[in-house]
Design an enzyme around this catalytic site. Structure first.
Site, PDB file in Angstrom:
ATOM      1  N   CYS A  87       0.840  -1.200   0.000  1.00 30.82           N
ATOM      2  CA  CYS A  87       0.000   0.000   0.000  1.00 30.82           C
ATOM      3  C   CYS A  87       0.882   1.260   0.000  1.00 30.82           C
ATOM      4  O   CYS A  87       1.492   1.576  -1.012  1.00 30.82           O
ATOM      5  CB  CYS A  87      -0.981  -0.026   1.166  1.00 30.82           C
ATOM      6  SG  CYS A  87      -2.333   1.155   0.989  1.00 30.82           S
ATOM      7  N   HIS A 196      -3.260  -4.739   1.561  1.00 32.12           N
ATOM      8  CA  HIS A 196      -2.695  -5.038   2.882  1.00 32.12           C
ATOM      9  C   HIS A 196      -2.741  -6.548   3.126  1.00 32.12           C
ATOM     10  O   HIS A 196      -3.716  -7.048   3.698  1.00 32.12           O
ATOM     11  CB  HIS A 196      -3.491  -4.324   3.980  1.00 32.12           C
ATOM     12  CG  HIS A 196      -3.241  -2.868   4.081  1.00 32.12           C
ATOM     13  ND1 HIS A 196      -2.396  -2.317   5.024  1.00 32.12           N
ATOM     14  CD2 HIS A 196      -3.728  -1.827   3.360  1.00 32.12           C
ATOM     15  CE1 HIS A 196      -2.383  -0.999   4.884  1.00 32.12           C
ATOM     16  NE2 HIS A 196      -3.179  -0.678   3.879  1.00 32.12           N
ATOM     17  N   GLU A 198      -1.293  -8.259   5.285  1.00 30.28           N
ATOM     18  CA  GLU A 198      -1.160  -8.581   6.708  1.00 30.28           C
ATOM     19  C   GLU A 198      -2.491  -8.528   7.456  1.00 30.28           C
ATOM     20  O   GLU A 198      -2.560  -8.911   8.634  1.00 30.28           O
ATOM     21  CB  GLU A 198      -0.160  -7.626   7.368  1.00 30.28           C
ATOM     22  CG  GLU A 198      -0.659  -6.238   7.674  1.00 30.28           C
ATOM     23  CD  GLU A 198      -0.778  -5.309   6.474  1.00 30.28           C
ATOM     24  OE1 GLU A 198      -1.151  -4.141   6.670  1.00 30.28           O
ATOM     25  OE2 GLU A 198      -0.503  -5.756   5.339  1.00 30.28           O
TER      26      GLU A 198
END
Length: 219
Positions: A87, A196, A198
Protein backbone atom coordinates in the site's frame (compact mmCIF):
# COMPACT_ATOMS: atom_id res chain seq x y z
CA UNK A 1 21.23 -22.86 7.48
CA UNK A 2 22.27 -19.51 8.96
CA UNK A 3 19.68 -17.05 10.20
CA UNK A 4 17.75 -14.88 7.74
CA UNK A 5 16.77 -11.45 9.05
CA UNK A 6 13.78 -9.62 7.60
CA UNK A 7 13.13 -6.13 8.91
CA UNK A 8 9.81 -4.31 9.01
CA UNK A 9 10.11 -0.53 8.79
CA UNK A 10 8.44 0.56 12.03
CA UNK A 11 8.19 4.34 11.79
CA UNK A 12 4.43 4.53 11.26
CA UNK A 13 1.66 2.35 9.92
CA UNK A 14 0.69 -1.29 10.10
CA UNK A 15 4.00 -2.86 11.07
CA UNK A 16 2.96 -5.14 13.96
CA UNK A 17 0.53 -7.30 11.91
CA UNK A 18 3.32 -7.80 9.35
CA UNK A 19 5.64 -9.03 12.07
CA UNK A 20 2.96 -11.38 13.40
CA UNK A 21 2.30 -12.82 9.94
CA UNK A 22 5.99 -13.63 9.43
CA UNK A 23 6.01 -15.32 12.85
CA UNK A 24 3.07 -17.46 11.66
CA UNK A 25 5.36 -18.99 9.04
CA UNK A 26 7.11 -20.82 11.90
CA UNK A 27 10.50 -20.87 10.20
CA UNK A 28 13.17 -21.42 12.89
CA UNK A 29 15.92 -19.69 10.90
CA UNK A 30 13.81 -16.56 10.25
CA UNK A 31 14.47 -13.54 12.48
CA UNK A 32 12.03 -10.61 12.29
CA UNK A 33 13.10 -7.19 13.58
CA UNK A 34 11.67 -3.69 13.73
CA UNK A 35 13.65 -1.15 11.71
CA UNK A 36 13.74 2.44 12.94
CA UNK A 37 17.23 3.63 12.01
CA UNK A 38 20.25 2.99 9.81
CA UNK A 39 21.79 0.56 12.29
CA UNK A 40 18.65 -1.62 12.26
CA UNK A 41 18.58 -1.53 8.46
CA UNK A 42 22.15 -2.78 8.31
CA UNK A 43 21.10 -5.99 10.06
CA UNK A 44 18.55 -6.89 7.40
CA UNK A 45 18.70 -9.34 4.52
CA UNK A 46 15.33 -8.01 3.34
CA UNK A 47 12.91 -5.25 4.32
CA UNK A 48 9.15 -4.65 4.37
CA UNK A 49 7.72 -1.14 4.12
CA UNK A 50 4.19 -1.50 5.51
CA UNK A 51 1.02 0.38 4.75
CA UNK A 52 0.30 3.62 6.54
CA UNK A 53 0.67 7.17 5.27
CA UNK A 54 3.37 7.59 2.64
CA UNK A 55 4.06 11.28 3.27
CA UNK A 56 4.40 10.66 7.02
CA UNK A 57 6.86 7.81 6.46
CA UNK A 58 8.84 9.99 4.05
CA UNK A 59 9.04 12.77 6.65
CA UNK A 60 10.28 10.27 9.23
CA UNK A 61 13.10 9.35 6.84
CA UNK A 62 14.10 12.99 6.38
CA UNK A 63 15.70 13.62 9.77
CA UNK A 64 19.42 14.39 9.93
CA UNK A 65 19.64 15.42 6.27
CA UNK A 66 17.79 12.42 4.85
CA UNK A 67 20.05 9.88 6.59
CA UNK A 68 17.51 7.05 6.61
CA UNK A 69 16.15 7.98 3.17
CA UNK A 70 19.65 7.76 1.68
CA UNK A 71 20.31 4.46 3.46
CA UNK A 72 17.11 2.99 2.03
CA UNK A 73 18.01 4.13 -1.48
CA UNK A 74 21.42 2.48 -1.02
CA UNK A 75 19.74 -0.70 0.29
CA UNK A 76 17.53 -0.89 -2.81
CA UNK A 77 19.73 0.36 -5.65
CA UNK A 78 23.31 -0.45 -4.57
CA UNK A 79 23.06 -3.45 -2.27
CA UNK A 80 19.99 -4.62 -4.22
CA UNK A 81 18.57 -6.40 -1.21
CA UNK A 82 14.95 -7.60 -1.42
CA UNK A 83 12.34 -5.06 -0.39
CA UNK A 84 8.56 -5.29 -0.27
CA UNK A 85 6.21 -2.33 -0.11
CA UNK A 86 2.53 -2.75 0.76
CA UNK A 87 0.00 0.00 0.00
CA UNK A 88 1.86 3.16 1.15
CA UNK A 89 5.07 1.14 0.93
CA UNK A 90 4.33 0.37 -2.71
CA UNK A 91 3.87 4.10 -3.32
CA UNK A 92 7.29 4.76 -1.81
CA UNK A 93 8.91 2.19 -4.12
CA UNK A 94 7.31 3.66 -7.26
CA UNK A 95 9.34 5.61 -9.78
CA UNK A 96 6.50 8.06 -10.46
CA UNK A 97 3.89 9.16 -7.90
CA UNK A 98 1.10 11.18 -9.51
CA UNK A 99 0.53 14.72 -8.23
CA UNK A 100 3.01 14.26 -5.41
CA UNK A 101 3.86 17.98 -5.44
CA UNK A 102 0.36 18.59 -4.10
CA UNK A 103 1.12 16.49 -1.02
CA UNK A 104 4.79 17.04 -0.24
CA UNK A 105 7.76 19.31 -0.86
CA UNK A 106 10.25 16.48 -1.45
CA UNK A 107 9.92 16.73 -5.24
CA UNK A 108 11.85 14.05 -7.11
CA UNK A 109 13.18 12.69 -3.81
CA UNK A 110 9.79 11.67 -2.44
CA UNK A 111 9.99 7.97 -3.28
CA UNK A 112 12.88 5.52 -2.99
CA UNK A 113 12.30 4.03 -6.45
CA UNK A 114 12.89 0.46 -7.49
CA UNK A 115 9.61 -0.24 -9.26
CA UNK A 116 9.32 1.34 -12.71
CA UNK A 117 5.63 2.16 -12.38
CA UNK A 118 3.39 5.21 -12.17
CA UNK A 119 1.08 5.09 -9.16
CA UNK A 120 -1.86 7.17 -7.95
CA UNK A 121 -2.45 7.59 -4.20
CA UNK A 122 -5.88 6.99 -2.58
CA UNK A 123 -7.37 6.18 -5.97
CA UNK A 124 -10.56 4.51 -4.72
CA UNK A 125 -11.56 7.19 -2.23
CA UNK A 126 -11.68 7.46 1.54
CA UNK A 127 -11.47 4.86 4.30
CA UNK A 128 -15.20 4.21 3.81
CA UNK A 129 -14.51 3.08 0.25
CA UNK A 130 -12.22 0.26 1.36
CA UNK A 131 -13.01 -3.23 0.06
CA UNK A 132 -11.97 -6.87 0.04
CA UNK A 133 -11.50 -8.56 -3.32
CA UNK A 134 -10.47 -11.89 -4.81
CA UNK A 135 -7.03 -12.01 -6.38
CA UNK A 136 -6.29 -13.45 -9.79
CA UNK A 137 -2.80 -14.89 -9.31
CA UNK A 138 -0.60 -14.81 -12.40
CA UNK A 139 2.59 -16.07 -10.76
CA UNK A 140 3.27 -19.81 -10.77
CA UNK A 141 4.98 -19.69 -7.35
CA UNK A 142 3.96 -22.49 -4.98
CA UNK A 143 3.31 -19.85 -2.30
CA UNK A 144 0.14 -18.84 -4.16
CA UNK A 145 -1.66 -22.20 -4.50
CA UNK A 146 -4.70 -21.28 -2.42
CA UNK A 147 -7.52 -18.93 -3.36
CA UNK A 148 -6.44 -15.55 -2.05
CA UNK A 149 -8.23 -12.35 -1.14
CA UNK A 150 -6.89 -8.85 -0.59
CA UNK A 151 -7.86 -5.97 1.70
CA UNK A 152 -7.68 -2.62 -0.10
CA UNK A 153 -7.73 0.33 2.31
CA UNK A 154 -7.33 3.74 0.67
CA UNK A 155 -5.43 1.72 -1.90
CA UNK A 156 -3.22 3.19 -4.60
CA UNK A 157 -3.72 2.41 -8.28
CA UNK A 158 -0.90 1.36 -10.57
CA UNK A 159 -1.62 3.54 -13.56
CA UNK A 160 1.23 2.46 -15.84
CA UNK A 161 4.07 -0.02 -16.08
CA UNK A 162 7.16 1.73 -17.42
CA UNK A 163 9.54 -1.18 -18.01
CA UNK A 164 9.46 -4.71 -19.37
CA UNK A 165 11.35 -5.71 -16.22
CA UNK A 166 8.18 -5.23 -14.15
CA UNK A 167 6.20 -8.45 -13.77
CA UNK A 168 2.54 -8.48 -12.75
CA UNK A 169 1.96 -11.15 -10.09
CA UNK A 170 -1.74 -10.60 -9.39
CA UNK A 171 -4.78 -8.61 -10.51
CA UNK A 172 -8.34 -8.07 -9.27
CA UNK A 173 -11.68 -6.77 -10.51
CA UNK A 174 -13.65 -3.81 -9.17
CA UNK A 175 -17.33 -3.15 -9.85
CA UNK A 176 -16.70 0.49 -10.74
CA UNK A 177 -13.26 0.31 -12.35
CA UNK A 178 -13.41 -2.98 -14.22
CA UNK A 179 -11.24 -6.11 -14.50
CA UNK A 180 -7.50 -6.71 -14.57
CA UNK A 181 -6.56 -4.03 -12.04
CA UNK A 182 -2.94 -4.57 -11.00
CA UNK A 183 -2.63 -5.81 -7.42
CA UNK A 184 0.98 -6.96 -7.14
CA UNK A 185 4.15 -6.36 -9.14
CA UNK A 186 7.77 -7.41 -8.96
CA UNK A 187 10.93 -5.99 -10.49
CA UNK A 188 14.27 -7.56 -9.66
CA UNK A 189 14.73 -7.13 -5.89
CA UNK A 190 11.51 -5.14 -5.40
CA UNK A 191 8.01 -6.41 -4.64
CA UNK A 192 4.97 -4.15 -4.47
CA UNK A 193 1.37 -4.84 -3.42
CA UNK A 194 -1.35 -2.18 -3.46
CA UNK A 195 -3.29 -4.06 -0.77
CA UNK A 196 -2.69 -5.04 2.88
CA UNK A 197 -1.76 -8.76 2.96
CA UNK A 198 -1.16 -8.58 6.71
CA UNK A 199 -4.85 -7.93 7.48
CA UNK A 200 -6.20 -11.28 6.26
CA UNK A 201 -5.43 -14.76 7.66
CA UNK A 202 -3.32 -16.11 4.80
CA UNK A 203 0.47 -15.74 4.77
CA UNK A 204 1.03 -16.40 1.07
CA UNK A 205 2.81 -13.14 0.30
CA UNK A 206 4.92 -13.36 3.44
CA UNK A 207 5.98 -16.84 2.31
CA UNK A 208 6.73 -15.53 -1.18
CA UNK A 209 8.86 -12.69 0.17
CA UNK A 210 10.71 -15.00 2.56
CA UNK A 211 11.61 -17.24 -0.39
CA UNK A 212 12.80 -14.16 -2.29
CA UNK A 213 15.05 -13.10 0.58
CA UNK A 214 16.36 -16.64 1.06
CA UNK A 215 17.21 -16.94 -2.64
CA UNK A 216 19.02 -13.60 -2.47
CA UNK A 217 21.04 -14.56 0.57
CA UNK A 218 22.11 -17.96 -0.71
CA UNK A 219 22.49 -17.18 -4.41
Amino acid sequence: MSEITIGVLSLQGDFEPHINHFIKLQIPSLNIIQVRNVHDLGLCDGLVIPGGESTTVRRCCAYENDTLYNALVHFIHVLKKPIWGTCAGCILLSKNVENIKLYSNFGNKFSFGGLDITICRNFYGSQNDSFICSLNIISDSSAFKKDLTAACIRAPYIREILSDEVKVLATFSHESYGPNIIAAVEQNNCLGTVFHPELLPHTAFQQYFYEKVKNYKYS
